[in-house]
Design a protein around this motif. Sequence first.
Motif, PDB file in Angstrom:
ATOM      1  N   GLN A  25      44.668 -26.811  51.311  1.00 40.53           N
ATOM      2  CA  GLN A  25      45.124 -26.400  49.987  1.00 40.53           C
ATOM      3  C   GLN A  25      46.383 -25.529  50.081  1.00 40.53           C
ATOM      4  O   GLN A  25      46.661 -24.939  51.122  1.00 40.53           O
ATOM      5  N   TYR A  26      47.141 -25.458  48.981  1.00 39.04           N
ATOM      6  CA  TYR A  26      48.242 -24.502  48.870  1.00 39.04           C
ATOM      7  C   TYR A  26      48.074 -23.729  47.566  1.00 39.04           C
ATOM      8  O   TYR A  26      47.483 -24.220  46.606  1.00 39.04           O
ATOM      9  N   ALA A  27      48.574 -22.520  47.543  1.00 37.85           N
ATOM     10  CA  ALA A  27      48.409 -21.643  46.382  1.00 37.85           C
ATOM     11  C   ALA A  27      49.508 -21.894  45.355  1.00 37.85           C
ATOM     12  O   ALA A  27      50.663 -22.135  45.697  1.00 37.85           O
ATOM     13  N   THR A  28      49.115 -21.860  44.076  1.00 31.89           N
ATOM     14  CA  THR A  28      50.080 -21.965  42.995  1.00 31.89           C
ATOM     15  C   THR A  28      49.754 -20.924  41.932  1.00 31.89           C
ATOM     16  O   THR A  28      48.590 -20.546  41.760  1.00 31.89           O
ATOM     17  N   GLU A  29      50.769 -20.447  41.233  1.00 29.00           N
ATOM     18  CA  GLU A  29      50.548 -19.527  40.121  1.00 29.00           C
ATOM     19  C   GLU A  29      50.523 -20.275  38.795  1.00 29.00           C
ATOM     20  O   GLU A  29      50.160 -19.712  37.769  1.00 29.00           O
ATOM     21  N   ASP A  64      29.900 -24.466  15.216  1.00 29.39           N
ATOM     22  CA  ASP A  64      29.621 -23.086  14.831  1.00 29.39           C
ATOM     23  C   ASP A  64      28.397 -22.545  15.549  1.00 29.39           C
ATOM     24  O   ASP A  64      28.381 -21.380  15.970  1.00 29.39           O
ATOM     25  N   GLN A  65      27.368 -23.354  15.705  1.00 24.98           N
ATOM     26  CA  GLN A  65      26.172 -22.919  16.413  1.00 24.98           C
ATOM     27  C   GLN A  65      26.471 -22.643  17.888  1.00 24.98           C
ATOM     28  O   GLN A  65      25.983 -21.663  18.456  1.00 24.98           O
ATOM     29  N   PHE A  66      27.266 -23.510  18.477  1.00 20.61           N
ATOM     30  CA  PHE A  66      27.609 -23.305  19.881  1.00 20.61           C
ATOM     31  C   PHE A  66      28.424 -22.030  20.057  1.00 20.61           C
ATOM     32  O   PHE A  66      28.159 -21.226  20.957  1.00 20.61           O
ATOM     33  N   MET A  67      29.412 -21.824  19.208  1.00 24.12           N
ATOM     34  CA  MET A  67      30.299 -20.671  19.342  1.00 24.12           C
ATOM     35  C   MET A  67      29.600 -19.357  19.018  1.00 24.12           C
ATOM     36  O   MET A  67      30.128 -18.278  19.319  1.00 24.12           O
ATOM     37  N   ALA A  68      28.421 -19.402  18.404  1.00 27.50           N
ATOM     38  CA  ALA A  68      27.680 -18.185  18.084  1.00 27.50           C
ATOM     39  C   ALA A  68      26.885 -17.660  19.281  1.00 27.50           C
ATOM     40  O   ALA A  68      26.312 -16.567  19.210  1.00 27.50           O
ATOM     41  N   GLN A  69      26.862 -18.390  20.392  1.00 28.85           N
ATOM     42  CA  GLN A  69      26.089 -17.987  21.550  1.00 28.85           C
ATOM     43  C   GLN A  69      26.813 -16.893  22.347  1.00 28.85           C
ATOM     44  O   GLN A  69      28.042 -16.815  22.338  1.00 28.85           O
ATOM     45  N   PRO A  70      26.051 -16.053  23.039  1.00 31.28           N
ATOM     46  CA  PRO A  70      26.659 -15.002  23.867  1.00 31.28           C
ATOM     47  C   PRO A  70      27.533 -15.602  24.970  1.00 31.28           C
ATOM     48  O   PRO A  70      27.242 -16.683  25.492  1.00 31.28           O
ATOM     49  N   THR A  71      28.587 -14.886  25.311  1.00 31.59           N
ATOM     50  CA  THR A  71      29.516 -15.356  26.343  1.00 31.59           C
ATOM     51  C   THR A  71      29.590 -14.373  27.504  1.00 31.59           C
ATOM     52  O   THR A  71      29.079 -13.260  27.446  1.00 31.59           O
ATOM     53  N   LYS A  72      30.247 -14.825  28.543  1.00 30.49           N
ATOM     54  CA  LYS A  72      30.402 -14.034  29.758  1.00 30.49           C
ATOM     55  C   LYS A  72      31.797 -14.282  30.319  1.00 30.49           C
ATOM     56  O   LYS A  72      32.358 -15.371  30.160  1.00 30.49           O
ATOM     57  N   VAL A  73      32.372 -13.274  30.985  1.00 31.93           N
ATOM     58  CA  VAL A  73      33.675 -13.401  31.639  1.00 31.93           C
ATOM     59  C   VAL A  73      33.479 -13.260  33.143  1.00 31.93           C
ATOM     60  O   VAL A  73      32.806 -12.332  33.605  1.00 31.93           O
ATOM     61  N   VAL A  74      34.072 -14.185  33.907  1.00 34.88           N
ATOM     62  CA  VAL A  74      34.059 -14.097  35.365  1.00 34.88           C
ATOM     63  C   VAL A  74      35.478 -14.263  35.888  1.00 34.88           C
ATOM     64  O   VAL A  74      36.281 -14.983  35.297  1.00 34.88           O
ATOM     65  N   LYS A  75      35.787 -13.600  36.975  1.00 38.54           N
ATOM     66  CA  LYS A  75      37.081 -13.767  37.657  1.00 38.54           C
ATOM     67  C   LYS A  75      36.852 -14.633  38.883  1.00 38.54           C
ATOM     68  O   LYS A  75      36.087 -14.259  39.775  1.00 38.54           O
ATOM     69  N   ARG A  76      37.529 -15.775  38.931  1.00 38.36           N
ATOM     70  CA  ARG A  76      37.315 -16.701  40.032  1.00 38.36           C
ATOM     71  C   ARG A  76      38.601 -17.441  40.401  1.00 38.36           C
ATOM     72  O   ARG A  76      39.551 -17.507  39.612  1.00 38.36           O
ATOM     73  N   ASP A  77      38.585 -18.038  41.587  1.00 37.93           N
ATOM     74  CA  ASP A  77      39.641 -18.942  42.048  1.00 37.93           C
ATOM     75  C   ASP A  77      39.200 -20.372  41.748  1.00 37.93           C
ATOM     76  O   ASP A  77      38.006 -20.649  41.663  1.00 37.93           O
ATOM     77  N   ILE A  78      40.167 -21.267  41.600  1.00 40.94           N
ATOM     78  CA  ILE A  78      39.836 -22.678  41.413  1.00 40.94           C
ATOM     79  C   ILE A  78      40.644 -23.525  42.388  1.00 40.94           C
ATOM     80  O   ILE A  78      41.752 -23.147  42.796  1.00 40.94           O
ATOM     81  N   HIS A  79      40.096 -24.685  42.738  1.00 39.44           N
ATOM     82  CA  HIS A  79      40.701 -25.533  43.765  1.00 39.44           C
ATOM     83  C   HIS A  79      40.669 -26.994  43.316  1.00 39.44           C
ATOM     84  O   HIS A  79      39.602 -27.530  43.019  1.00 39.44           O
ATOM     85  N   VAL A  81      41.352 -31.113  43.846  1.00 37.15           N
ATOM     86  CA  VAL A  81      41.326 -32.103  44.914  1.00 37.15           C
ATOM     87  C   VAL A  81      42.735 -32.566  45.280  1.00 37.15           C
ATOM     88  O   VAL A  81      42.962 -33.061  46.387  1.00 37.15           O
ATOM     89  N   THR A  82      43.705 -32.401  44.372  1.00 33.96           N
ATOM     90  CA  THR A  82      45.097 -32.760  44.669  1.00 33.96           C
ATOM     91  C   THR A  82      45.805 -31.697  45.493  1.00 33.96           C
ATOM     92  O   THR A  82      47.011 -31.757  45.681  1.00 33.96           O
ATOM     93  N   ARG A  83      45.051 -30.697  45.962  1.00 36.57           N
ATOM     94  CA  ARG A  83      45.443 -29.729  46.993  1.00 36.57           C
ATOM     95  C   ARG A  83      46.024 -28.413  46.478  1.00 36.57           C
ATOM     96  O   ARG A  83      46.380 -27.555  47.271  1.00 36.57           O
ATOM     97  N   TRP A  84      46.118 -28.193  45.171  1.00 34.57           N
ATOM     98  CA  TRP A  84      46.554 -26.876  44.718  1.00 34.57           C
ATOM     99  C   TRP A  84      45.340 -25.981  44.456  1.00 34.57           C
ATOM    100  O   TRP A  84      44.264 -26.451  44.107  1.00 34.57           O
ATOM    101  N   SER A  85      45.541 -24.686  44.650  1.00 37.22           N
ATOM    102  CA  SER A  85      44.535 -23.669  44.345  1.00 37.22           C
ATOM    103  C   SER A  85      45.182 -22.580  43.508  1.00 37.22           C
ATOM    104  O   SER A  85      46.333 -22.194  43.752  1.00 37.22           O
ATOM    105  N   MET A  86      44.461 -22.072  42.517  1.00 43.29           N
ATOM    106  CA  MET A  86      44.947 -21.002  41.651  1.00 43.29           C
ATOM    107  C   MET A  86      43.959 -19.843  41.717  1.00 43.29           C
ATOM    108  O   MET A  86      42.750 -20.060  41.626  1.00 43.29           O
ATOM    109  N   PHE A  87      44.490 -18.629  41.857  1.00 43.15           N
ATOM    110  CA  PHE A  87      43.654 -17.494  42.188  1.00 43.15           C
ATOM    111  C   PHE A  87      43.585 -16.454  41.064  1.00 43.15           C
ATOM    112  O   PHE A  87      44.528 -16.278  40.291  1.00 43.15           O
TER     113      PHE A  87
END
Length: 203
Positions: A25-29, A64-79, A81-87
Amino acid sequence: MAFDFFNRGRRERAKELGERLPPGQYATEKWPVLHYGSVPTFDPKTWDFKVWGLVEHPIHLTYDQFMAQPTKVVKRDIHCVTRWSMFDSDWEGVPFRDVLVQVRPKPEAKFVMAHAENNFTANLPLTDLDGDDVLLAWKRNGEDISAEHGYPLRLFVPHLYFWKSAKWLRGFEFLAEDKPGFWESYGYHMRGDPWNEERYDWQ
């Protein structure tokens, strides 16, 4: 000369990231836009979300029913298959584990098929979805993701290659046995672990 400078920059960034950058992989912003087919039209009045198959309590929610559900925030990297990764992006959405609590999978449910617009599907083991950072997401870094990136809802499974994080998500089908989704039927790996470079089934 410019190409050498570009590659040197990639190598320096890879060294800086160390073990956070999977092999190959290579890193991209930037966040590249990659998908098959056209971007679907979104109408909140007709949009719905369904869960069915091997569950005790199938659900069918309006937007509307779906959007009324509680949410969560996570900080993660993604990768990808075409070889880019974003952090280091912040992702917000409904935790998949909250869906599990609502639908109560039957004991024989071992796999899930994610269903999205344009008849797109992505298969995943239930064990890969049952994580504290797996979301049904619509925000990145505090802003709605664009239509090109999957708005109004995108599956977010950061520990697998990003094609498994299906865009324009509309529901889940719980299954006893694994079967290929859209890209898997064209030779992509059935699981897609970036750290093992599970890109294609013929590797």
